[in-house]
Design a protein around this motif. Structure first.
Motif, PDB file in Angstrom:
ATOM      1  N   THR A  66      13.316 -14.147  29.030  1.00  0.00           N
ATOM      2  CA  THR A  66      11.970 -13.815  29.503  1.00  0.00           C
ATOM      3  C   THR A  66      11.998 -12.560  30.365  1.00  0.00           C
ATOM      4  N   THR A  67      12.946 -12.491  31.272  1.00  0.00           N
ATOM      5  CA  THR A  67      13.075 -11.322  32.139  1.00  0.00           C
ATOM      6  C   THR A  67      13.349 -10.064  31.315  1.00  0.00           C
ATOM      7  N   LYS A 100      12.526  -9.480  28.211  1.00  0.00           N
ATOM      8  CA  LYS A 100      11.320  -9.089  27.473  1.00  0.00           C
ATOM      9  C   LYS A 100      10.329  -8.385  28.389  1.00  0.00           C
ATOM     10  N   LEU A 101      10.137  -8.933  29.595  1.00  0.00           N
ATOM     11  CA  LEU A 101       9.208  -8.311  30.540  1.00  0.00           C
ATOM     12  C   LEU A 101       9.667  -6.930  30.954  1.00  0.00           C
ATOM     13  N   LYS A 109       9.082  -4.448  28.134  1.00  0.00           N
ATOM     14  CA  LYS A 109       7.691  -3.997  28.038  1.00  0.00           C
ATOM     15  C   LYS A 109       7.341  -3.042  29.170  1.00  0.00           C
ATOM     16  N   LEU A 110       7.898  -3.299  30.351  1.00  0.00           N
ATOM     17  CA  LEU A 110       7.602  -2.479  31.517  1.00  0.00           C
ATOM     18  C   LEU A 110       8.142  -1.058  31.365  1.00  0.00           C
TER      19      LEU A 110
END
Length: 50
Positions: A40-41, A43-44, A47-48
């Motif tokens: 999850t981290t 992926k975030l 995107k960032l």
């Protein structure tokens, strides 16, 4: 065989080894939770910084 394929195989073996070790120690749930949090981290952050 390229260096990237060797590296990939080594990482997969390390992942399997970690899974086996977690089963032996009885900490499978913690390992699954950490792996999910890491995905999850990642992926975030992906995107960032896209």
């Amino acid at each position: 065989m390229s260096i990237n394929k060797i590296r990939s195989v080594l990482y997969k073996l390390a992942k399997i080894s970690g899974d086996v070790n977690a089963v032996k120690k009885g900490k499978v749930g913690k390992r699954i939770a950490r792996r999910a949090a890491g995905k999850t981290t990642g992926k975030l952050l992906g995107k960032l910084f896209k």
